[in-house]
Every structure is written in structure tokens, then in C-alpha cells.
Design an enzyme around this catalytic site. Sequence first.
Site, PDB file in Angstrom:
ATOM      1  N   CYS A   2     -28.135  19.332 -50.262  1.00  0.00           N
ATOM      2  CA  CYS A   2     -27.669  20.710 -50.239  1.00  0.00           C
ATOM      3  C   CYS A   2     -27.163  21.129 -51.612  1.00  0.00           C
ATOM      4  CB  CYS A   2     -26.548  20.869 -49.219  1.00  0.00           C
ATOM      5  SG  CYS A   2     -26.994  20.376 -47.540  1.00  0.00           S
ATOM      6  N   ARG A  27     -33.561  20.718 -55.167  1.00  0.00           N
ATOM      7  CA  ARG A  27     -32.881  19.681 -54.385  1.00  0.00           C
ATOM      8  C   ARG A  27     -33.398  19.629 -52.957  1.00  0.00           C
ATOM      9  NH1 ARG A  27     -27.856  18.105 -56.616  1.00  0.00           N
ATOM     10  NH2 ARG A  27     -26.905  17.892 -54.582  1.00  0.00           N
ATOM     11  N   TRP A  74     -29.900  21.664 -46.505  1.00  0.00           N
ATOM     12  CA  TRP A  74     -30.908  20.701 -46.059  1.00  0.00           C
ATOM     13  C   TRP A  74     -30.347  20.090 -44.780  1.00  0.00           C
ATOM     14  CZ3 TRP A  74     -31.770  15.446 -45.176  1.00  0.00           C
ATOM     15  CH2 TRP A  74     -33.115  15.019 -45.239  1.00  0.00           C
ATOM     16  N   ASN A 100     -21.580  20.109 -49.041  1.00  0.00           N
ATOM     17  CA  ASN A 100     -22.650  19.141 -49.238  1.00  0.00           C
ATOM     18  C   ASN A 100     -22.120  17.806 -48.735  1.00  0.00           C
ATOM     19  OD1 ASN A 100     -24.789  17.572 -50.067  1.00  0.00           O
ATOM     20  ND2 ASN A 100     -24.295  17.667 -52.244  1.00  0.00           N
ATOM     21  N   GLY A 101     -22.786  17.215 -47.757  1.00  0.00           N
ATOM     22  CA  GLY A 101     -22.322  15.927 -47.243  1.00  0.00           C
ATOM     23  C   GLY A 101     -22.280  15.906 -45.734  1.00  0.00           C
ATOM     24  N   GLU A 502     -45.965   3.032 -55.805  1.00  0.00           N
ATOM     25  CA  GLU A 502     -45.547   4.320 -56.353  1.00  0.00           C
ATOM     26  C   GLU A 502     -46.655   5.358 -56.223  1.00  0.00           C
ATOM     27  OE1 GLU A 502     -43.228   7.253 -58.354  1.00  0.00           O
ATOM     28  OE2 GLU A 502     -42.808   5.499 -57.101  1.00  0.00           O
ATOM     29  N   LYS A 506     -46.167   8.858 -54.160  1.00  0.00           N
ATOM     30  CA  LYS A 506     -46.378  10.182 -54.746  1.00  0.00           C
ATOM     31  C   LYS A 506     -47.332  11.004 -53.893  1.00  0.00           C
ATOM     32  CE  LYS A 506     -43.531  10.220 -57.746  1.00  0.00           C
ATOM     33  NZ  LYS A 506     -42.836   9.442 -56.764  1.00  0.00           N
ATOM     34  N   GLU A 509     -45.666  12.010 -50.552  1.00  0.00           N
ATOM     35  CA  GLU A 509     -44.547  12.933 -50.756  1.00  0.00           C
ATOM     36  C   GLU A 509     -45.005  14.380 -50.872  1.00  0.00           C
ATOM     37  OE1 GLU A 509     -40.852  10.920 -53.152  1.00  0.00           O
ATOM     38  OE2 GLU A 509     -42.698  11.226 -54.285  1.00  0.00           O
ATOM     39  N   HIS A 525     -55.383  -9.803 -44.920  1.00  0.00           N
ATOM     40  CA  HIS A 525     -54.431 -10.289 -43.921  1.00  0.00           C
ATOM     41  C   HIS A 525     -53.985  -9.184 -42.966  1.00  0.00           C
ATOM     42  CE1 HIS A 525     -54.088 -14.227 -45.794  1.00  0.00           C
ATOM     43  NE2 HIS A 525     -54.060 -13.612 -46.964  1.00  0.00           N
ATOM     44  N   LYS A 624     -34.197  16.260 -53.756  1.00  0.00           N
ATOM     45  CA  LYS A 624     -34.277  15.590 -55.048  1.00  0.00           C
ATOM     46  C   LYS A 624     -33.321  14.418 -55.125  1.00  0.00           C
ATOM     47  CE  LYS A 624     -35.632  14.959 -59.263  1.00  0.00           C
ATOM     48  NZ  LYS A 624     -36.935  14.307 -59.476  1.00  0.00           N
TER      49      LYS A 624
END
Length: 629
Positions: A2, A27, A74, A100-101, A502, A506, A509, A525, A624
Site C-alpha cells: 500500500c 507498489r 493492496w 500500510n500493514g 528468474e 519474470k 509475473e 525425473h 513492488k
Amino acid sequence: MCGIVGYIGTQRATEILLTGLEKLKYRGYDSAGIATVWEGKIDCVRAKGKLQNLRDKLTNVENPAQIGIGHTRWATHGKPAEHNAHPHTDMARQVAVVQNGIVENYASLREELKEKGYEFRSETDTEVIPNLIAEILSTNSSSLLDAVRQAVNRLSGAFAIAVLSGDYPDELILARQQAPLVIGFGQGEFFCASDTPALVPHTWAVLPLENGEMARLMPLGVEVYNFAGDRLKKYPFTLSWNPVQVEKQGFKHFMLKEIHEQPGVVRTCLEAYLQTEKHSQAKDNSSIGNLVNLGLPEELFQDLEMIQILACGTSWHAGLVGKYLLEQLAGIPTQVQYASEFRYAPPPITANTLTIGVTQSGETADTLAALAMEQQRRAGGEAKYQSRILGITNRSESSLAQMVPHIINTHAGIEIGVAATKTFVAQLMAFYFLALDLAYRRQNKSASQLEEIIDGLRQLSREIELILETQSSFIEELAHQFNETKDFIFVGRGINFPIALEGALKLKEISYIHAEGYPAGEMKHGPIALLDAKVPVVAIAMPGSIFEKVLSNAQEAKARDARLIGVTPKDEPQAAEIFDEVLAVPMVEEILSPILTVIPLQLLAYNIAALRGLDVDQPRNLAKSVTVE
């Protein structure tokens, strides 16, 4: 997560708040709102969805207020909806709060307030805060500052809040506990925000609040207190980065701009971590002892037996590359742990262990909590078991930098795109130089071997530029062929296995395509069962100790009709015969290759997402910096 902004001064607050929220969109958010105080009353406007929806609701609304708070939410408690958006007010609409939290004990506080007649209009944890403050104000002759102080001492969890009251029209109260909040100092005006990009259009003089601190912002100044009510003496400092970094500069998306900034990031890291004027002397003396300059004390590494790396997401992938470097160059056993798992199943305490926390924002809640736990459980023990902690971060003013005694600043500059690109490369550079420094201190490699690696690092910026120049258009065209693709597999071995992870991260995401990364040797396997003509396989195949092994694994995928894409040198004859498409990178030593092999994977993910018309910089459901557990 947030975003919080606040303003008190002589200008109209609404536009300043909206502009600040624009700077914090990266964010991640699902709703937004602002609250202002004018003529003793709070005016609160909120909207679900994009920030433009809030702007539309404020069109033609005349509001001359010179104090206000704003928020991008968020969702954690309560679904994305206007009634759950911040700011939240008390039942009488005289106290407004943004947070925020997470307030972990909100349920019990909510029931307590309901019993006293308070009504709630949302499913959020935040709504208990303005009602709790209102209750304290109604039953005591407290100031707003003291009412907020009493309230935050009853909250459990991680939070940053900004508070307004219609009865106190010239005060903006802030409080911080385990979530970032920064004050900005202007001329006759003051600002607050959960991150500095919202402040830099107005001021570079900032003061981050620390855990357990509050502030009262008034037209004539700022006062800082602790949660016990003691006045503190604090001093702002000046930010060192340029506000131009938070503009797109002609690129369609911030992510694309930041991919193209990576050659400059590598050069900046070289300038920061090397003392170039001693380069020739170091060669003459067959020593790099004075060449690597991380500014870290000898006692941090004395009698070092083990390293443990704590990180999340992309930073965890950087840690995996770091593990390879620290073990292969410096000869130090290294473990890489998910910070979120480490907290609940920490390994046994080992002697002479260095703990490295990696977080680009310096605010990742799980990483900070894991480091705090490690500090606490090692406190008071024998010297060999005591805490040695190092942080790797892109934000030298962050909570991580305040928490740990030593940091390596990765010097990437502000990164707006949610999907990390240039900060990942900067973290890799930090690990290269940490491994080189330790290898020299431990005499694990010869000076000539270490010097050869440093010389290779010096060439990487130009080699990244070459990839961007020669591959960008090709990869953009290639991306058209995957518009309907639903699954991708990425494989690599050795130091490039983390790059496969990675690359998959990406892609998932920002394009929302299911993608997985595997060690190439593990395909047979189990994952090989997934392969058919509809599942592309991206293999990272760089000449070196395991090159033939990776090619053999790629051939196994090709035999199952998978379309093969190779990240490999352009003129490698064996690779040309196997791969259907080649994302070409320059020929480099295998140990240096991750910084190059990740670039085409970033471009591939970006172009697939952009061609699908997706919000590349602000992908759905992501933030973010993850500042709550």
C-alpha cells in the site's frame, strides 16, 4: 505494498496528494482515496480500481484544504471494493486514517468497540484505528498526538499510519512500526510518504521514521516522539538520487527503460566496488587486496566458517547465484533460505556464521523479520555464535540499512517496474565482488585468477549493450509466436540454474503465463512428462564445464516435440543444430554468464506481456515491495 502520502502546508492538498499517489502506483494497488480537512470537517473520497477513477470523482470538486492524506490500497483484509478503500474514518467521520500493514489484533479491538456502540462499514483491519482514536479522544482530554500514541500502543502487528482529525485541522500525525514511512521537509510545508518517489518532486530533504516512532507535522515544523511519548532529536538528510529516474524518458514502460539501464548499472557498480586508480599497482603486485572496496570490516569475516543468505523472490534467485560464487570462488559453505520459511523453521545455530539479508527495497517484511529473529537468537551467546549480519539493498535509507550494521548498496537507482530487472543485476554484481573480496582474504584463488574475473566484469556493460542492440527487435518479433502459449519451461545448470528460475518468474509475473524453471538434469525425473509441441523450452547453454550436459538435456526435450529456444552464443555450432531459435549472447567465461543470460529472458517476458496488452509495470495481484507477511 500500500502507498501512503500526506501533506500540510500552504498549497491545495488534493493535487499534491494525487500526484504523490501516481508516484506510488508501482507498489501495486486495487483502490485509492484521499481525505482532507476543511472548516473542521473531513472530506473523504475513495474509488475502486485505477487512480484515474479517483481523479474522475474529484473532477469539479472545489476543495481548498491545505492538509490531507492519501492512499493506494493492496487488499489484505477485505476484498477490493470502495467501502474497503482507504482512508477510513471513525463512526462520526471526524478522524481519518490511512495504513500500510496489518493490525493482527483488530478482531478483538473491533469487538471491544462494537460493545461501546461503534459501527463498522468495512471488512478491513484499518477501520478499528480511527474508531479507537475517536474513543480515546472522547474519554480523555488528550491531544490528537497523545490519542494516537495511546492507540498505537494497543495495536499488534506491522503498520505505518497517517492520521487527520477535523478537530485538529493544523496537525498531521504519523506512526511507524515495522512498515516504512518517510517525512519530507519543504519550505513552509511538510510531506509524508511510504516511499521517497512521492517526495522527490517537492523536496530531497527527508527523515525516515524508525520503528516505534511518531511524528506531528504542523505548518511551523515537525516534532518526533517515541511510543512512550518522549520527544526525540532527529535530523533530516538529503537524498542522493535524481528525480529523472522516476520518469519513463521515452520508453513505453518503466520495465523496458530499466532493462536498458542495466549497462549503466554495471558501470556504476564497478565504480563503486573497485578502486580503479590502483588497478595497475594491483597487477604489478600480483594482488587485488586494495582493488575490491566494499567498505566491510575485517572482523565481519574473521574465522568465517559458513554463510547463510535470507531473501524472497528475485532476491532469492540472486542469492542462489551468490551461493555458487561464494562456494566456488571463496570456498565457504553457503545456504540460501526463503526468509518466509526461515522464520518458522530456522536451522540450528552454527559458529562463525555470516547472515546476509537481500532485499532490493530494504523493506521486505519476511526478510526483515528473519534477520531480527536471527539477531535475537544469537544475542548473548559465545562470541563464535554471535550475530554477524550484512545487508544487500538498493535503498540505503531503508529499514534494512537501519537494522543491520553493514550493508552493500547495490547502486541501481530507483526501480519503478514491479518485476525486478536492473536491481537483480545489481545484486549479482554485489555478490561477485563479495565473493572476490572473500576469495582474496582467504587466499582461495590466485591473484591472477581473481584479476581475470575482474577484467571480465569490466567488459559486461558493453556486452549487455550488444545484446540490447542486436536482440531487442528479434525478440519482439519472436514474442508474437507465443500469444496463445499457456506453459513455458526454463532449464539451466550450475550457475545458470538460478537464471532459469528468474526467467520463469519474470514471464509468469507480467504475462500471466504458467512458467517453471528446473535444473536441466532434473527434466527426466518428472517434468519431461509436461512436454509436447505446445510447451516451449528455454535452455540456457553457455560453453563451460556443463555445456554438453545442457545440450544433451535439450535434445531430450526436442525428442518430445518441444520447441527449443536457446540462450547461447550466436556462433556456437552445436547449439545452432539443436535449437529452433537462438537468443544470442556474447561468449564469456561461464562464471560471468548469468549477468548476460538473464537479459534476453527479461526482454522475452517483457515483449510477450506488452504484445498481450497487459499492464507490464503493475501486474495484477503483485506489489513492488512486500511490506506485510
